[in-house]
Design a protein around this motif. Structure first.
Motif, PDB file in Angstrom:
ATOM      1  N   ARG A   9     -15.313  27.172  20.490  1.00  8.28           N
ATOM      2  CA  ARG A   9     -14.981  26.456  19.197  1.00  8.28           C
ATOM      3  C   ARG A   9     -13.497  26.177  18.829  1.00  8.28           C
ATOM      4  NH1 ARG A   9     -14.927  28.486  14.467  1.00  8.28           N
ATOM      5  NH2 ARG A   9     -16.245  30.292  14.832  1.00  8.28           N
ATOM      6  N   GLU A  10     -12.691  27.118  19.189  1.00  6.70           N
ATOM      7  CA  GLU A  10     -11.251  27.084  18.806  1.00  6.70           C
ATOM      8  C   GLU A  10     -10.848  25.927  19.811  1.00  6.70           C
ATOM      9  OE1 GLU A  10      -8.554  29.203  17.653  1.00  6.70           O
ATOM     10  OE2 GLU A  10     -10.059  29.934  16.217  1.00  6.70           O
ATOM     11  N   LYS A  11     -11.165  25.997  20.925  1.00  7.70           N
ATOM     12  CA  LYS A  11     -10.697  24.611  21.952  1.00  7.70           C
ATOM     13  C   LYS A  11     -11.168  23.420  21.463  1.00  7.70           C
ATOM     14  CE  LYS A  11     -10.953  27.105  26.283  1.00  7.70           C
ATOM     15  NZ  LYS A  11     -11.590  27.122  27.629  1.00  7.70           N
ATOM     16  N   THR A  12     -12.328  23.185  20.744  1.00 11.17           N
ATOM     17  CA  THR A  12     -12.589  22.088  20.183  1.00 11.17           C
ATOM     18  C   THR A  12     -11.746  21.746  18.928  1.00 11.17           C
ATOM     19  OG1 THR A  12     -15.072  22.592  20.723  1.00 11.17           O
ATOM     20  CG2 THR A  12     -14.680  20.781  19.208  1.00 11.17           C
ATOM     21  N   THR A  13     -11.449  22.709  18.212  1.00 11.04           N
ATOM     22  CA  THR A  13     -10.716  22.534  16.915  1.00 11.04           C
ATOM     23  C   THR A  13      -9.396  22.027  17.224  1.00 11.04           C
ATOM     24  OG1 THR A  13     -12.132  24.514  15.913  1.00 11.04           O
ATOM     25  CG2 THR A  13      -9.735  23.665  14.981  1.00 11.04           C
ATOM     26  N   VAL A  14      -8.842  22.701  18.281  1.00 10.88           N
ATOM     27  CA  VAL A  14      -7.184  22.396  18.509  1.00 10.88           C
ATOM     28  C   VAL A  14      -7.410  20.891  19.350  1.00 10.88           C
ATOM     29  CG1 VAL A  14      -7.093  23.355  21.186  1.00 10.88           C
ATOM     30  CG2 VAL A  14      -5.217  23.093  19.532  1.00 10.88           C
ATOM     31  N   GLU A  15      -8.434  20.604  19.894  1.00  7.99           N
ATOM     32  CA  GLU A  15      -8.560  19.150  20.518  1.00  7.99           C
ATOM     33  C   GLU A  15      -8.738  18.115  19.549  1.00  7.99           C
ATOM     34  OE1 GLU A  15     -11.444  19.068  23.752  1.00  7.99           O
ATOM     35  OE2 GLU A  15     -11.328  16.983  23.645  1.00  7.99           O
ATOM     36  N   ARG A  16      -9.468  18.260  18.377  1.00  9.09           N
ATOM     37  CA  ARG A  16      -9.447  17.333  17.480  1.00  9.09           C
ATOM     38  C   ARG A  16      -8.114  17.383  16.652  1.00  9.09           C
ATOM     39  NH1 ARG A  16     -15.391  17.712  16.678  1.00  9.09           N
ATOM     40  NH2 ARG A  16     -15.723  16.947  18.951  1.00  9.09           N
ATOM     41  N   MET A  17      -7.301  18.291  16.564  1.00 16.00           N
ATOM     42  CA  MET A  17      -6.245  18.397  15.814  1.00 16.00           C
ATOM     43  C   MET A  17      -5.269  17.425  16.541  1.00 16.00           C
ATOM     44  SD  MET A  17      -6.103  22.240  13.882  1.00 16.00           S
ATOM     45  CE  MET A  17      -5.414  22.147  12.667  1.00 16.00           C
ATOM     46  N   GLY A  51     -10.187  37.447  23.050  1.00 21.50           N
ATOM     47  CA  GLY A  51     -11.354  36.960  23.412  1.00 21.50           C
ATOM     48  C   GLY A  51     -11.962  36.278  22.066  1.00 21.50           C
ATOM     49  N   GLU A  52     -13.306  36.780  22.212  1.00 25.94           N
ATOM     50  CA  GLU A  52     -13.967  36.461  20.763  1.00 25.94           C
ATOM     51  C   GLU A  52     -13.690  37.425  19.576  1.00 25.94           C
ATOM     52  OE1 GLU A  52     -17.177  34.250  21.151  1.00 25.94           O
ATOM     53  OE2 GLU A  52     -15.692  33.546  22.414  1.00 25.94           O
ATOM     54  N   ARG A  53     -12.796  38.295  19.806  1.00 30.56           N
ATOM     55  CA  ARG A  53     -12.467  38.935  18.554  1.00 30.56           C
ATOM     56  C   ARG A  53     -11.474  38.364  17.913  1.00 30.56           C
ATOM     57  NH1 ARG A  53     -10.655  43.259  21.049  1.00 30.56           N
ATOM     58  NH2 ARG A  53      -9.868  44.145  19.320  1.00 30.56           N
ATOM     59  N   LYS A  54     -10.722  37.233  18.511  1.00 29.95           N
ATOM     60  CA  LYS A  54      -9.433  36.622  18.099  1.00 29.95           C
ATOM     61  C   LYS A  54      -9.442  36.219  16.386  1.00 29.95           C
ATOM     62  CE  LYS A  54      -7.735  32.774  19.262  1.00 29.95           C
ATOM     63  NZ  LYS A  54      -7.595  31.988  17.953  1.00 29.95           N
ATOM     64  N   SER A  55      -8.484  36.448  15.693  1.00 30.04           N
ATOM     65  CA  SER A  55      -8.310  35.940  14.423  1.00 30.04           C
ATOM     66  C   SER A  55      -7.741  34.256  14.633  1.00 30.04           C
ATOM     67  CB  SER A  55      -7.095  36.466  13.548  1.00 30.04           C
ATOM     68  OG  SER A  55      -7.064  35.828  12.363  1.00 30.04           O
ATOM     69  N   HIS A  94     -15.248  26.642   9.141  1.00 30.96           N
ATOM     70  CA  HIS A  94     -15.125  27.882  10.372  1.00 30.96           C
ATOM     71  C   HIS A  94     -13.879  28.436  10.497  1.00 30.96           C
ATOM     72  CE1 HIS A  94     -19.157  28.513  11.907  1.00 30.96           C
ATOM     73  NE2 HIS A  94     -19.450  27.177  11.928  1.00 30.96           N
ATOM     74  N   HIS A  95     -12.921  27.537  10.678  1.00 35.74           N
ATOM     75  CA  HIS A  95     -11.422  27.934  10.961  1.00 35.74           C
ATOM     76  C   HIS A  95     -10.878  28.697   9.878  1.00 35.74           C
ATOM     77  CE1 HIS A  95      -8.125  27.839  13.599  1.00 35.74           C
ATOM     78  NE2 HIS A  95      -7.217  27.682  12.694  1.00 35.74           N
ATOM     79  N   LEU A  96     -11.086  28.390   8.485  1.00 35.15           N
ATOM     80  CA  LEU A  96     -10.735  28.857   7.493  1.00 35.15           C
ATOM     81  C   LEU A  96     -11.207  30.469   7.345  1.00 35.15           C
ATOM     82  CD1 LEU A  96     -10.744  26.060   4.507  1.00 35.15           C
ATOM     83  CD2 LEU A  96      -8.897  27.550   5.441  1.00 35.15           C
ATOM     84  N   LEU A  97     -12.706  30.406   7.638  1.00 28.94           N
ATOM     85  CA  LEU A  97     -13.158  32.034   7.712  1.00 28.94           C
ATOM     86  C   LEU A  97     -12.700  32.760   8.607  1.00 28.94           C
ATOM     87  CD1 LEU A  97     -17.116  30.720   7.086  1.00 28.94           C
ATOM     88  CD2 LEU A  97     -15.476  31.617   5.274  1.00 28.94           C
ATOM     89  N   ASP A  98     -12.267  32.274   9.827  1.00 24.22           N
ATOM     90  CA  ASP A  98     -11.970  32.778  10.831  1.00 24.22           C
ATOM     91  C   ASP A  98     -10.276  33.575  10.494  1.00 24.22           C
ATOM     92  OD1 ASP A  98     -14.009  32.605  12.648  1.00 24.22           O
ATOM     93  OD2 ASP A  98     -12.964  30.871  13.624  1.00 24.22           O
ATOM     94  N   GLY A  99      -9.689  32.523   9.703  1.00 22.47           N
ATOM     95  CA  GLY A  99      -8.471  32.954   9.063  1.00 22.47           C
ATOM     96  C   GLY A  99      -8.553  34.253   8.097  1.00 22.47           C
ATOM     97  N   LEU A 100      -9.515  34.480   7.282  1.00 26.76           N
ATOM     98  CA  LEU A 100      -9.726  35.541   6.518  1.00 26.76           C
ATOM     99  C   LEU A 100      -9.780  36.612   7.110  1.00 26.76           C
ATOM    100  CD1 LEU A 100     -12.069  33.747   3.885  1.00 26.76           C
ATOM    101  CD2 LEU A 100      -9.564  33.899   3.752  1.00 26.76           C
ATOM    102  N   LYS A 101     -10.202  36.830   8.438  1.00 26.96           N
ATOM    103  CA  LYS A 101     -10.517  38.072   9.145  1.00 26.96           C
ATOM    104  C   LYS A 101      -9.109  38.712   9.555  1.00 26.96           C
ATOM    105  CE  LYS A 101     -14.546  36.423  11.714  1.00 26.96           C
ATOM    106  NZ  LYS A 101     -14.769  35.470  13.174  1.00 26.96           N
ATOM    107  N   PRO A 102      -8.979  39.851   9.518  1.00 31.76           N
ATOM    108  CA  PRO A 102      -7.865  40.420   9.436  1.00 31.76           C
ATOM    109  C   PRO A 102      -7.509  40.379  11.131  1.00 31.76           C
ATOM    110  CG  PRO A 102      -9.417  42.328   9.460  1.00 31.76           C
ATOM    111  CD  PRO A 102     -10.130  41.035   9.055  1.00 31.76           C
TER     112      PRO A 102
END
Ligand SMILES: [Zn+2]
Length: 117
Positions: A9-17, A51-55, A94-102
């Motif tokens: 998902r991060e790959k897709t996000t950065v690609e769109r951006m 990996g999957e635990r990344k912020s 999704h990205h905003l929510l991920d950013g809220l994780k420590p």
């Protein structure tokens, strides 16, 4: 190489951006510089130690980008970040929510026995 849903998902996000940024500033679909930046960003995500635990990359304690690419991706994020919520609201939320994780702890601190790669 990471290939979990979080990384994908991060790959897709950065690609769109990067596509949004390039279309507004350079060419469409993608100029050589931005194509190179995209390949680099995907490679970094594939090799991300968290990996999957990344912020989100912006919150990461490890700055894994080379200065040259870091400068470019910063400009992309600054332009495309606020526009994502309009163009790709699902990814943006999704990205905003991920950013809220420590941000996760540095793996070398939490796993001292980890072998070098
Ligand atoms: Zn471009």
């Amino acid at each position: 190489m990471n290939a979990g849903p979080r990384i994908e998902r991060e790959k897709t996000t950065v690609e769109r951006m990067i596509h949004m940024y390039c279309a507004a500033h350079h060419s469409s679909p993608l100029c050589n510089t931005c194509e190179e930046l995209l390949q680099y960003a995907h490679k970094r995500l594939g090799l991300c130690v968290f990996g999957e635990r990344k912020s989100t990359c912006g919150k990461c304690p490890i700055h894994c980008y080379k200065p040259h690419y870091k400068q470019q991706i910063k400009q992309v994020m600054r332009y495309a970040g606020p526009r994502m919520i309009v163009k790709h609201p699902v990814l943006a939320v999704h990205h905003l929510l991920d950013g809220l994780k420590p941000a996760p702890k540095h793996p070398k601190h939490s796993k001292p026995s980890r072998t070098q790669d």
